[in-house]
Design a protein around this motif. Structure first.
Motif, PDB file in Angstrom:
ATOM      1  N   GLU A   9      23.122 -24.407  24.479  1.00  0.00           N
ATOM      2  CA  GLU A   9      23.629 -23.097  24.055  1.00  0.00           C
ATOM      3  C   GLU A   9      24.023 -22.142  25.178  1.00  0.00           C
ATOM      4  OE1 GLU A   9      23.977 -22.331  20.825  1.00  0.00           O
ATOM      5  OE2 GLU A   9      23.032 -24.146  20.027  1.00  0.00           O
ATOM      6  N   CYS A  10      23.506 -22.329  26.362  1.00  0.00           N
ATOM      7  CA  CYS A  10      23.714 -21.321  27.409  1.00  0.00           C
ATOM      8  C   CYS A  10      24.327 -21.897  28.692  1.00  0.00           C
ATOM      9  CB  CYS A  10      22.398 -20.649  27.802  1.00  0.00           C
ATOM     10  SG  CYS A  10      21.182 -20.452  26.487  1.00  0.00           S
ATOM     11  N   LEU A  11      24.049 -23.157  28.951  1.00  0.00           N
ATOM     12  CA  LEU A  11      24.395 -23.749  30.248  1.00  0.00           C
ATOM     13  C   LEU A  11      25.888 -23.689  30.574  1.00  0.00           C
ATOM     14  CD1 LEU A  11      22.869 -26.939  31.737  1.00  0.00           C
ATOM     15  CD2 LEU A  11      25.337 -26.758  31.673  1.00  0.00           C
ATOM     16  N   SER A  12      26.729 -23.886  29.538  1.00  0.00           N
ATOM     17  CA  SER A  12      28.168 -23.936  29.816  1.00  0.00           C
ATOM     18  C   SER A  12      28.654 -22.640  30.453  1.00  0.00           C
ATOM     19  CB  SER A  12      28.947 -24.241  28.538  1.00  0.00           C
ATOM     20  OG  SER A  12      28.653 -23.253  27.571  1.00  0.00           O
ATOM     21  N   CYS A  13      28.037 -21.535  30.129  1.00  0.00           N
ATOM     22  CA  CYS A  13      28.447 -20.255  30.725  1.00  0.00           C
ATOM     23  C   CYS A  13      27.550 -19.854  31.899  1.00  0.00           C
ATOM     24  CB  CYS A  13      28.416 -19.150  29.688  1.00  0.00           C
ATOM     25  SG  CYS A  13      29.653 -19.377  28.391  1.00  0.00           S
ATOM     26  N   HIS A  14      26.244 -19.929  31.689  1.00  0.00           N
ATOM     27  CA  HIS A  14      25.334 -19.420  32.728  1.00  0.00           C
ATOM     28  C   HIS A  14      24.981 -20.477  33.785  1.00  0.00           C
ATOM     29  CE1 HIS A  14      24.864 -15.462  30.945  1.00  0.00           C
ATOM     30  NE2 HIS A  14      24.763 -16.043  29.773  1.00  0.00           N
ATOM     31  N   GLN A  15      25.443 -21.721  33.569  1.00  0.00           N
ATOM     32  CA  GLN A  15      25.321 -22.817  34.541  1.00  0.00           C
ATOM     33  C   GLN A  15      23.892 -23.383  34.669  1.00  0.00           C
ATOM     34  OE1 GLN A  15      28.436 -23.971  36.112  1.00  0.00           O
ATOM     35  NE2 GLN A  15      28.960 -22.741  34.349  1.00  0.00           N
ATOM     36  N   PRO A  29      27.491 -13.691  33.958  1.00  0.00           N
ATOM     37  CA  PRO A  29      26.477 -13.188  34.902  1.00  0.00           C
ATOM     38  C   PRO A  29      25.343 -14.184  35.154  1.00  0.00           C
ATOM     39  CG  PRO A  29      26.213 -12.181  32.737  1.00  0.00           C
ATOM     40  CD  PRO A  29      27.462 -12.982  32.673  1.00  0.00           C
ATOM     41  N   PRO A  30      24.672 -14.042  36.282  1.00  0.00           N
ATOM     42  CA  PRO A  30      23.509 -14.885  36.579  1.00  0.00           C
ATOM     43  C   PRO A  30      22.316 -14.493  35.712  1.00  0.00           C
ATOM     44  CG  PRO A  30      23.781 -13.227  38.289  1.00  0.00           C
ATOM     45  CD  PRO A  30      24.948 -13.071  37.354  1.00  0.00           C
ATOM     46  N   LEU A  31      21.366 -15.415  35.553  1.00  0.00           N
ATOM     47  CA  LEU A  31      20.132 -15.125  34.806  1.00  0.00           C
ATOM     48  C   LEU A  31      18.937 -15.128  35.749  1.00  0.00           C
ATOM     49  CD1 LEU A  31      20.751 -17.304  31.604  1.00  0.00           C
ATOM     50  CD2 LEU A  31      21.227 -14.871  31.942  1.00  0.00           C
ATOM     51  N   LYS A  35      16.509 -13.304  38.031  1.00  0.00           N
ATOM     52  CA  LYS A  35      15.920 -12.017  38.387  1.00  0.00           C
ATOM     53  C   LYS A  35      16.776 -10.812  38.017  1.00  0.00           C
ATOM     54  CE  LYS A  35      13.161 -14.107  41.983  1.00  0.00           C
ATOM     55  NZ  LYS A  35      12.915 -14.272  43.388  1.00  0.00           N
ATOM     56  N   THR A  36      17.444 -10.858  36.870  1.00  0.00           N
ATOM     57  CA  THR A  36      18.214  -9.683  36.461  1.00  0.00           C
ATOM     58  C   THR A  36      17.314  -8.756  35.629  1.00  0.00           C
ATOM     59  OG1 THR A  36      18.994 -10.497  34.306  1.00  0.00           O
ATOM     60  CG2 THR A  36      20.267 -11.163  36.244  1.00  0.00           C
ATOM     61  N   ALA A  37      17.765  -7.506  35.516  1.00  0.00           N
ATOM     62  CA  ALA A  37      16.981  -6.503  34.776  1.00  0.00           C
ATOM     63  C   ALA A  37      16.850  -6.900  33.308  1.00  0.00           C
ATOM     64  CB  ALA A  37      17.678  -5.147  34.891  1.00  0.00           C
ATOM     65  N   THR A  54      28.731  -6.972  24.532  1.00  0.00           N
ATOM     66  CA  THR A  54      30.151  -6.719  24.779  1.00  0.00           C
ATOM     67  C   THR A  54      30.388  -5.637  25.821  1.00  0.00           C
ATOM     68  OG1 THR A  54      30.104  -5.294  22.842  1.00  0.00           O
ATOM     69  CG2 THR A  54      31.032  -7.484  22.528  1.00  0.00           C
ATOM     70  N   GLU A  55      29.361  -4.780  26.072  1.00  0.00           N
ATOM     71  CA  GLU A  55      29.635  -3.721  27.054  1.00  0.00           C
ATOM     72  C   GLU A  55      29.606  -4.309  28.469  1.00  0.00           C
ATOM     73  OE1 GLU A  55      25.345  -1.608  27.014  1.00  0.00           O
ATOM     74  OE2 GLU A  55      26.300  -2.163  25.139  1.00  0.00           O
ATOM     75  N   PRO A  56      30.519  -3.821  29.336  1.00  0.00           N
ATOM     76  CA  PRO A  56      30.572  -4.342  30.702  1.00  0.00           C
ATOM     77  C   PRO A  56      29.243  -4.101  31.431  1.00  0.00           C
ATOM     78  CG  PRO A  56      32.422  -2.875  30.257  1.00  0.00           C
ATOM     79  CD  PRO A  56      31.482  -2.749  29.114  1.00  0.00           C
ATOM     80  N   PRO A  85      32.922 -10.942  26.922  1.00  0.00           N
ATOM     81  CA  PRO A  85      31.866 -10.770  25.923  1.00  0.00           C
ATOM     82  C   PRO A  85      30.987 -12.024  25.843  1.00  0.00           C
ATOM     83  CG  PRO A  85      33.953 -11.225  24.837  1.00  0.00           C
ATOM     84  CD  PRO A  85      34.241 -11.185  26.315  1.00  0.00           C
ATOM     85  N   MET A  86      29.697 -11.803  25.565  1.00  0.00           N
ATOM     86  CA  MET A  86      28.824 -12.951  25.282  1.00  0.00           C
ATOM     87  C   MET A  86      28.742 -13.101  23.766  1.00  0.00           C
ATOM     88  SD  MET A  86      24.957 -13.850  26.270  1.00  0.00           S
ATOM     89  CE  MET A  86      23.852 -14.487  25.010  1.00  0.00           C
ATOM     90  N   PRO A  87      28.973 -14.319  23.235  1.00  0.00           N
ATOM     91  CA  PRO A  87      28.940 -14.488  21.777  1.00  0.00           C
ATOM     92  C   PRO A  87      27.518 -14.369  21.214  1.00  0.00           C
ATOM     93  CG  PRO A  87      29.246 -16.606  22.868  1.00  0.00           C
ATOM     94  CD  PRO A  87      29.288 -15.562  23.942  1.00  0.00           C
TER      95      PRO A  87
END
Ligand code: HEC
Length: 142
Positions: A44-50, A61-63, A65-67, A85-87, A98-100
């Protein structure tokens, strides 16, 4: 000494118990949760977040240590359920794509994947439970 008051095996068992209860890694989810979370992530996530959770510059965006990942669980659960959807800006890099939303995932799957993400890619944060996801999902319907 005629007889030992405390048998050696009892002493060893007590020591092992004390050492285990001192384990600093207690908050880390059990391996079975990490395994299940990893499988949801891959699908579900790897294709975008790697694979390494570092995302794709300027796109996803990276996952690490993000806020959002390490922050309040409610907001994090909402991102998976509703998408985003917000930048946003992470360390000077801006993301507009946007993230679905992922409402098709079960409470358990969302709990597992977020527990996995919060304890991978250099992150260390408490696990997310299916109950917490259920609560946030119910809030949405009001
Ligand atoms: C189609 C690509 C895509 C998929 C699939 C996807 N994301 Fe995202 N994700 C994004 C994008 C793009 C953003 C930034 C959205 C924005 O700027 O509004 C984002 C933002 C986030 C954020 C907040 C910002 C950050 O990097 O900390 C988190 C947390 C997150 N995603 C987790 C997940 C998880 C967990 C999954 C799998 C259940 C997932 N995403 C699936 C593309 C995706």
């Amino acid at each position: 000494m005629r007889r030992r008051l405390i048998p050696v095996n009892v002493v060893i068992a007590a020591l092992v118990f004390v050492l285990l209860s001192l384990d600093p890694d207690q908050s880390k989810p059990p391996p079975v949760v990490m395994e299940r979370g990893k499988a949801v992530y891959a699908k579900e996530c790897l294709s975008c977040h790697q694979q390494d959770g570092l995302g794709v510059q300027g796109m996803n965006p990276p996952l690490a240590k993000t806020a959002w990942v390490l922050g309040p669980k409610r907001e994090l659960i909402k991102i998976v359920l509703n998408g985003l959807t917000e930048p946003i800006e992470i360390e000077g890099d801006t993301f507009h794509n946007p993230m679905p939303p992922h409402p098709h995932l079960t409470d358990q799957q969302i709990a597992d994947v977020l527990s996995y993400v919060r304890n991978s890619f250099g992150n260390k944060a408490s696990a997310v439970t299916a109950r917490e996801v259920k609560k946030v999902r119910a809030e949405k319907k009001i």
